[in-house]
Scaffold this active site. Structure first.
Site, PDB file in Angstrom:
ATOM      1  N   LYS A 202       0.750  -0.992   0.090  1.00  0.00           N
ATOM      2  CA  LYS A 202       0.081  -0.007  -0.010  1.00  0.00           C
ATOM      3  C   LYS A 202       0.926   1.241   0.165  1.00  0.00           C
ATOM      4  CE  LYS A 202      -3.505   2.492   2.607  1.00  0.00           C
ATOM      5  NZ  LYS A 202      -4.657   2.147   3.732  1.00  0.00           N
ATOM      6  N   LYS A 255      -2.046  -1.528  -3.929  1.00  0.00           N
ATOM      7  CA  LYS A 255      -2.957  -0.213  -4.036  1.00  0.00           C
ATOM      8  C   LYS A 255      -2.287   0.939  -3.973  1.00  0.00           C
ATOM      9  CE  LYS A 255      -5.824   1.980  -0.600  1.00  0.00           C
ATOM     10  NZ  LYS A 255      -6.638   1.920   0.765  1.00  0.00           N
TER      11      LYS A 255
HETATM   12  C1  PBG Z   1      -7.008   3.528   5.762  1.00  0.00           C
HETATM   13  C2  PBG Z   1      -7.498   3.285   4.220  1.00  0.00           C
HETATM   14  C3  PBG Z   1      -7.329   4.164   3.134  1.00  0.00           C
HETATM   15  C4  PBG Z   1      -7.886   3.314   2.175  1.00  0.00           C
HETATM   16  C5  PBG Z   1      -8.291   2.237   2.578  1.00  0.00           C
HETATM   17  N1  PBG Z   1      -8.155   2.264   3.848  1.00  0.00           N
HETATM   18  C6  PBG Z   1      -6.782   5.568   2.993  1.00  0.00           C
HETATM   19  C7  PBG Z   1      -5.621   6.080   4.019  1.00  0.00           C
HETATM   20  O1  PBG Z   1      -4.577   4.875   3.954  1.00  0.00           O
HETATM   21  O2  PBG Z   1      -5.303   6.993   4.310  1.00  0.00           O
HETATM   22  C8  PBG Z   1      -7.841   4.320   0.920  1.00  0.00           C
HETATM   23  C9  PBG Z   1      -9.220   3.825  -0.128  1.00  0.00           C
HETATM   24  C10 PBG Z   1      -9.589   4.850  -1.148  1.00  0.00           C
HETATM   25  O3  PBG Z   1      -8.624   5.797  -1.330  1.00  0.00           O
HETATM   26  O4  PBG Z   1     -10.186   4.303  -1.887  1.00  0.00           O
HETATM   27  N2  PBG Z   1      -6.556   2.506   6.584  1.00  0.00           N
END
Ligand code: PBG
Length: 330
Positions: A202, A255
């Site tokens: 991520k 992601k």
């Molecule tokens: C946070 C989380 C995020 C997303 C999924 N889980 C945002 C972040 O890490 O700040 C992002 C999903 C998206 O932008 O569609 N645990």
């Protein structure tokens, strides 16, 4: 006239032959729909994510009847939205057995035993800091997200989701060692059939903005670069993949998706585990906004983006466009 014996265009001469040689398929069976649920009574459209809704629990159940029963979407991923008064320094609302996600899971599984219900595991929607874990305030005003303390809270959150009946736990926090800790805790309590879809790579991406708007979860101080990956790195994703695999993850995730197709492709070569890709809020909003301006064909552009993610090697795609795509693909 040219004598040209080799003509690739012969394989494109009709829809029938194009269908025969098509290398990549996209079907509703590949789609996971991320959904937002809150304890309120109203179903509220989300301004930052056109087409998406902050659902009440009854609204969520009703909508899943349509998504699952009529459109055939196999899986939903739940994100809890809580008011500021329930946010704390330690994010303890995350593992409240009567919390909104826990109640929503119970309601969904009761109504639709065959719908695969996935839950997000991370503390940010419940943290006053908007960080994914337990925070230590630094003298200079910054914050540090503590790894091992956070993993303990994630374990409590995941167990509360498993107790509620979640089929898949999806840790999105990027703490080290959390997959192994979750697997061990789930197994010790007999939840051996609860799967883990790990956010393996991520990235600390600018494309989460509309999601943070939907949850009111933007970091209050600092950023997430101390735990989410640097967008410049690809090899590091393979290192994370190896660790998640050793720790017992069932599915690996990359992601965002479309800006990281190379990472998906590299991971596909590296592992035999299934790979998920999260087409995130910013990627979705870019398509929505461009389509609203009239300069992109929404259906063609969205299906092209999703097909590209599959071509790169993802087995499944988390996308806010899942309901529309399901209709287009029907
Ligand atoms: C946070 C989380 C995020 C997303 C999924 N889980 C945002 C972040 O890490 O700040 C992002 C999903 C998206 O932008 O569609 N645990």
């Amino acid at each position: 006239m040219m004598k040209l014996p080799i003509r690739p265009r012969r394989n494109r001469k009709s829809e029938a032959i194009r269908g025969l040689i098509r290398e990549t398929t996209l079907s509703v069976a590949n789609l996971i729909y991320p959904m937002f649920v809150h304890a309120g009574e109203r179903d509220e459209p989300i301004e930052s994510l056109p087409g998406c809704v902050r659902w009440s629990i009854p609204g969520l159940v009703k909508e899943c009847g349509r998504l699952h029963g009529q459109l055939g979407i196999p899986c939903v991923d739940l994100f809890g939205v809580v008011p500021d008064v329930l946010k704390t320094g330690d994010g303890a609302e995350a593992y409240n057995p009567q919390g909104v996600v826990q109640r929503a899971v119970r309601a969904l599984k009761e109504e639709f035993p065959d719908l695969l219900v996935m839950t997000d595991v991370a503390l940010d929607p419940y943290s006053i800091y908007g960080q994914d874990g337990i925070v230590r305030e630094l003298p200079g005003g910054g914050v540090e997200v503590l790894n091992d303390e956070t993993v303990e809270s994630l374990v409590r959150q995941a167990i509360s989701h498993a107790e509620a009946g979640a089929d898949v736990i999806s840790p999105s926090d990027m703490m080290d060692g959390r997959v192994g800790a979750l697997r061990q805790a789930l197994d010790e309590l007999g939840y051996t059939q609860v799967s883990i879809m790990s956010y393996t790579s991520k990235y600390a991406s600018a494309f989460y903005g509309p999601f943070r708007g939907a949850l009111g979860s933007a970091p209050k101080a600092g950023d997430k670069k101390g735990y989410q990956m640097d967008p410049a790195n690809a090899r590091e994703a393979l290192r994370e993949a190896e660790l998640d695999e050793q720790e017992g993850a069932d599915i690996l995730m990359v992601k965002p998706a479309t800006f990281y197709l190379d990472v998906i492709a590299a991971m596909r070569k590296h592992t035999h585990l299934p790979i998920a890709a999260y087409h995130v809020s910013g990627e979705y909003l870019m398509l929505k906004a461009a389509a609203a301006s009239g300069w992109l064909d929404e259906k063609e552009a969205t299906l092209e983006a999703l097909t590209s993610i599959r071509r790169a090697g993802a087995d499944m795609i988390l996308t806010y466009a899942a309901p529309q795509a399901a209709e287009w693909l029907a």
